[in-house]
Design an enzyme around this catalytic site. Sequence first.
Site, PDB file in Angstrom:
ATOM      1  N   ASP A 141      -0.154  49.487  39.696  1.00 49.01           N
ATOM      2  CA  ASP A 141      -0.753  48.944  38.487  1.00 49.01           C
ATOM      3  C   ASP A 141       0.060  47.793  37.964  1.00 49.01           C
ATOM      4  O   ASP A 141      -0.149  47.302  36.883  1.00 49.01           O
ATOM      5  CB  ASP A 141      -0.870  50.037  37.423  1.00 49.01           C
ATOM      6  CG  ASP A 141      -2.123  49.839  36.587  1.00 49.01           C
ATOM      7  OD1 ASP A 141      -2.295  50.583  35.632  1.00 49.01           O
ATOM      8  OD2 ASP A 141      -2.898  48.935  36.881  1.00 49.01           O
TER       9      ASP A 141
ATOM     10  N   ASN B 126      -0.073  45.645  31.314  1.00 43.92           N
ATOM     11  CA  ASN B 126      -0.657  44.909  32.438  1.00 43.92           C
ATOM     12  C   ASN B 126      -1.980  44.201  32.172  1.00 43.92           C
ATOM     13  O   ASN B 126      -2.337  43.299  32.922  1.00 43.92           O
ATOM     14  CB  ASN B 126      -0.870  45.854  33.627  1.00 43.92           C
ATOM     15  CG  ASN B 126       0.428  46.371  34.195  1.00 43.92           C
ATOM     16  OD1 ASN B 126       1.344  45.599  34.438  1.00 43.92           O
ATOM     17  ND2 ASN B 126       0.522  47.672  34.390  1.00 43.92           N
ATOM     18  N   TYR B 127      -2.729  44.597  31.155  1.00 47.36           N
ATOM     19  CA  TYR B 127      -4.097  44.087  31.028  1.00 47.36           C
ATOM     20  C   TYR B 127      -4.435  43.433  29.693  1.00 47.36           C
ATOM     21  O   TYR B 127      -5.444  42.751  29.595  1.00 47.36           O
ATOM     22  CB  TYR B 127      -5.104  45.220  31.295  1.00 47.36           C
ATOM     23  CG  TYR B 127      -5.032  45.744  32.696  1.00 47.36           C
ATOM     24  CD1 TYR B 127      -5.535  45.000  33.764  1.00 47.36           C
ATOM     25  CD2 TYR B 127      -4.443  46.968  32.978  1.00 47.36           C
ATOM     26  CE1 TYR B 127      -5.456  45.465  35.059  1.00 47.36           C
ATOM     27  CE2 TYR B 127      -4.358  47.444  34.274  1.00 47.36           C
ATOM     28  CZ  TYR B 127      -4.861  46.689  35.308  1.00 47.36           C
ATOM     29  OH  TYR B 127      -4.779  47.147  36.594  1.00 47.36           O
ATOM     30  N   LEU B 128      -3.641  43.645  28.662  1.00 46.79           N
ATOM     31  CA  LEU B 128      -3.947  43.077  27.350  1.00 46.79           C
ATOM     32  C   LEU B 128      -3.095  41.839  27.099  1.00 46.79           C
ATOM     33  O   LEU B 128      -1.863  41.918  27.132  1.00 46.79           O
ATOM     34  CB  LEU B 128      -3.702  44.116  26.249  1.00 46.79           C
ATOM     35  CG  LEU B 128      -4.594  45.355  26.302  1.00 46.79           C
ATOM     36  CD1 LEU B 128      -4.211  46.328  25.203  1.00 46.79           C
ATOM     37  CD2 LEU B 128      -6.063  44.973  26.192  1.00 46.79           C
TER      38      LEU B 128
END
Length: 790
Positions: A103, A748-750
Amino acid sequence: MKSNPGITVIKQNASNVMEKTLKEEGQSRSNSEDSDDDKPLSHKLSSGALNGNSHHIRMGSNLSCPSPYTSPKPRIIKGPEDEMLLSSELQLNAGASNAESSDSDESKPLASELEDPSSSLNKRPLIQPKNSDPSPSKKAKLSEPSAPTNRKLKTAEQEEAAADDDPSISNRNKKSTTPASKVSDKKKRPDVSASVNKVDFSKSLKVPLVLVKGRNGQPLVHNGVIFPPLYKPHGVKMLYRENPVDLTPEQEEVATMFAVMLETEYMTKPKFRENFMSDWRKILGEKHIIQNLEDCDFTPIYEWHQREKEKKKQMSTDEKKAIKEGKDETRKEKYMWAVVDGMSREKVGNFRVGTTRVVQRSWRASKDPQVKKNVYSQIDITINIGKDAPIPEPPIPGERWKEIRHDNTVTWLAFWNDPINPKEFKYVFLAASSSLKGKVTREKYEKSRKLKDYIEGIRAAAYTKDFASKDSKKRQIAVATYLIDKLALRAGNEKDDDEADTVGCCTLKVENVETKRPNILKFDFLGKDSIRYQNEVEVEPRVFSAIEQFRSGKEGGDDLFDQLDTSKLNAHLKELMPGLTAKVFRTYNASITLDEMVRCKLLSRETKGGDVAEKVVVYQHANKEVAIICNHQRTVSKSHSAQMVRLNEKIEELKGLLKELQEDLTRVNKGKPPLKNSDGKPKRNLNLKRYKGKLLKLIQKLRKWSETRRLSVTKKIAQTNTKIEKMERDKETKEDLKTVALGTSKINYLDPRITVAWCKRHDVPIEKIFNKSLLAKFAWAMDVVLIFRF
């Protein structure tokens, strides 16, 4: 002087050819651009410069890697053009080739890319001549605090204390960074960027994009890797058929790994127990007395482990500090820094070799696990370092590194084959907080932001029109793209037989998707890290019909998308937008969801006028929605029930105190003394006959005291009500988030700029949202304006 017409024509033709070539190269790079999963840092950051047309950073001729054919030193090996990336994880991670194996922001290269046929493998001699060491005046020593640096450095102890969810950082300068020309705000807002330790990010970005040899001709310098201490046997004997059993240190080590997990849910899973016994039997040997797991009793080892944990809890701060210092902190400090370009001192992210968790994870997920081999028993580590830098000494005297490279096209400092899965690799990179990594992270989110300019066209024309296509391959690509967009699924890759049976969108089996009319799809499969994905979603009727067609005539174990794999899907996505991959979709959907939620009217109303704690809860609920979209789950902790009981007890205790205070207030209003003094002791009743002579003075004093007491009791009632409300809110939040992992999406995504801007708009200290590690990782985002929109 009159110019020659022929020469003029030749120059003009040459100029046209060069312009056309540069244009084709730029187009080629645009077409080949990939996500963070597929391209190396050296390609993403310096491809423009290396091709001679970058306007961001100019690189001199001394950036090229020395040729192995011209160098007089036999150990110099020209590095391959490896596709290697900067890892975002602080722990050592296997560089799996599949998309859902990690991830983190980056994946790892294939084995075939690690060797260059032209390279000559020359191992470092066992004893390096002393005269090969550089002069201290010329080379920066990592072990000395005086090593050149372009920013203020903290000690290792300070840097590593970054695990708390809500650290208190008070020694920060306050200075507003909001541009007055863009935003007018009468109320003084706290400066979020000022709450981060001063990192001269603008200067850090000037660090050369290649690591081995920088702009100033200075090499990359580091001290290699550090190995964990050898296992120390505890001597506690397990039982086999109720009899104590003697184990060798190696046998005891593996048994202890298993024993400490006795109270976890994994003990109820047959596959986990089978995998452990398969591994342990290899170490026990065929003739060992232990032949089956059912007759084993690991309770003595487990109880020993619990006692040791309890001892550590009871230790004072000084005792814990003494133990920590005993673990050779000085030695660790030596390995945790690298000098880039001879002047920039950057932290190394993962300089340790080997962890027990790797083995335990293999028991949980792998089909054919094996106990971790000691990497350092057969030095299998390749070092990448500057040509003129001193070669680090191998940790084991008399040993040698597998290979020494001076490769300026990659960003890893060291790598070795994963001892559990030899097809994969483990890497040592600079830390996530380094300037190079910060630039890559920023570019990742900028790429995802670009998707908003393409997304409507992609949805309307790129895949919707192919739902009913007569071409089966086009129809499968369209449906897979729809699922990746709407459900934020990972792309997925094919697995070897010995790898975990996890799937993504492209590797879904027929049994993983059920259809329920009129248009409901029911998903059930193991995703990344063997986390189960269960979801029932309503889809477009044409998607539902296509899924039914894909399932028709197939067995449960057959591929749902039998004409599709990840490479074909990503190739199609890049046609829709340069660099578009499944992960870009995932990052876009996560960030845009958070951005819209924190901007929506409902949450804005809930945030207005509340205290900081209430505002943080609002943010956490928005974060939760993103985590649900990305399937970021966690198991309910064993301590959850106990924590809820303690919270309920504290709430009841406060309610009892509130009742007493309200009774006191009633008595004060009637001119009577309270039931208890301010120290909590029962108030003695006044004997008026005994104190008749002092009655007048007492009445006067009582009147004055009553007003003071009334204000005091009223204030305490308000404070107690506030405490009760906070605990009720904490209890509700803890229960609501018990199965959701907020951290993964945050890391990791925001896009961190969304969070920083929200904190600035609502006067929330950034430390309430980002822990110390994330503050360092996202230092580049702290100067964002409060009107930022993703």
